[in-house]
Write a protein that holds these residues in place. Structure first.
Motif, PDB file in Angstrom:
ATOM      1  N   GLN A   2       0.834  -1.202   0.000  1.00  0.00           N
ATOM      2  CA  GLN A   2       0.000   0.000   0.000  1.00  0.00           C
ATOM      3  C   GLN A   2       0.870   1.255   0.000  1.00  0.00           C
ATOM      4  O   GLN A   2       0.574   2.215  -0.699  1.00  0.00           O
ATOM      5  CB  GLN A   2      -0.940  -0.016   1.213  1.00  0.00           C
ATOM      6  CG  GLN A   2      -2.166   0.811   1.041  1.00  0.00           C
ATOM      7  CD  GLN A   2      -3.010   0.384  -0.162  1.00  0.00           C
ATOM      8  OE1 GLN A   2      -3.028  -0.758  -0.584  1.00  0.00           O
ATOM      9  NE2 GLN A   2      -3.700   1.347  -0.727  1.00  0.00           N
ATOM     10  N   GLU A   6       0.820   4.195  -2.758  1.00  0.00           N
ATOM     11  CA  GLU A   6       0.493   5.564  -2.373  1.00  0.00           C
ATOM     12  C   GLU A   6       1.619   6.541  -2.696  1.00  0.00           C
ATOM     13  O   GLU A   6       1.375   7.642  -3.176  1.00  0.00           O
ATOM     14  CB  GLU A   6       0.157   5.626  -0.887  1.00  0.00           C
ATOM     15  CG  GLU A   6      -1.153   4.970  -0.534  1.00  0.00           C
ATOM     16  CD  GLU A   6      -1.352   4.787   0.960  1.00  0.00           C
ATOM     17  OE1 GLU A   6      -0.493   5.226   1.761  1.00  0.00           O
ATOM     18  OE2 GLU A   6      -2.382   4.183   1.330  1.00  0.00           O
ATOM     19  N   LEU A  62      -5.669  -5.676  -1.847  1.00  0.00           N
ATOM     20  CA  LEU A  62      -4.931  -4.413  -1.961  1.00  0.00           C
ATOM     21  C   LEU A  62      -5.075  -3.754  -3.335  1.00  0.00           C
ATOM     22  O   LEU A  62      -4.410  -2.769  -3.627  1.00  0.00           O
ATOM     23  CB  LEU A  62      -3.456  -4.646  -1.631  1.00  0.00           C
ATOM     24  CG  LEU A  62      -3.179  -5.103  -0.202  1.00  0.00           C
ATOM     25  CD1 LEU A  62      -1.705  -5.379   0.004  1.00  0.00           C
ATOM     26  CD2 LEU A  62      -3.666  -4.055   0.796  1.00  0.00           C
TER      27      LEU A  62
END
Length: 109
Positions: A2, A6, A62
Motif C-alpha cells: 500500500q 500511495e 490491496l
C-alpha cells in the motif's frame, strides 16, 4: 504494498510462486532424512498452491494485479527443463527465460 502504491502511484503486480519438480525435492529430503540431517518438503504442490491462494487474496484485497506463473510452470510440456536438476525448485536458465516471457506477456496486454 500500500505504501509503494500511495507514494509512487505504481501499479503493483503480485507474482505467484512457480511450480517445482517435486519428485526431485522429495528425493533430496528423503536422502537428508536418512542421513539424519535437517530436511524439508519445500516445493510440495499443495503448499505452493496454498501460498499462491494467499498471494492472490492479498493482491485482490490491496487492489493489485496478480500474475500466476505457477500454472504455466506446472503444465509446461518439458517441466523439468525449467528447474535446476539438483533441487527441482530453483529455475534454470530456460526457466528464467520462460518466467520473463510470462511477465512480458502480462505487461504487454
Amino acid at each position: 504494498i500500500q505504501k509503494v502504491k500511495e507514494e509512487t502511484g505504481a501499479t503493483v503486480i503480485v507474482l505467484s510462486a512457480t511450480s517445482s519438480v517435486f519428485e526431485i525435492c522429495k528425493a533430496n529430503a528423503d536422502k537428508r532424512k536418512e542421513a539424519g540431517k535437517a530436511h524439508n518438503m519445500f516445493g510440495k504442490p499443495e503448499e505452493l498452491e496454498r501460498f499462491n491462494a494467499i498471494a492472490q487474496r492479498v493482491a485482490a484485497d490491496l487492489g493489485c494485479e496478480f500474475l500466476d506463473v505457477y500454472e504455466p510452470t506446472r503444465t509446461y510440456p518439458d517441466k523439468p527443463s525449467l528447474f535446476n536438476a539438483r533441487d527441482g525448485v530453483h529455475l534454470s536458465a530456460a526457466g528464467n527465460r520462460f518466467i520473463a516471457l510470462q511477465i512480458l506477456k502480462h505487461l504487454g496486454r
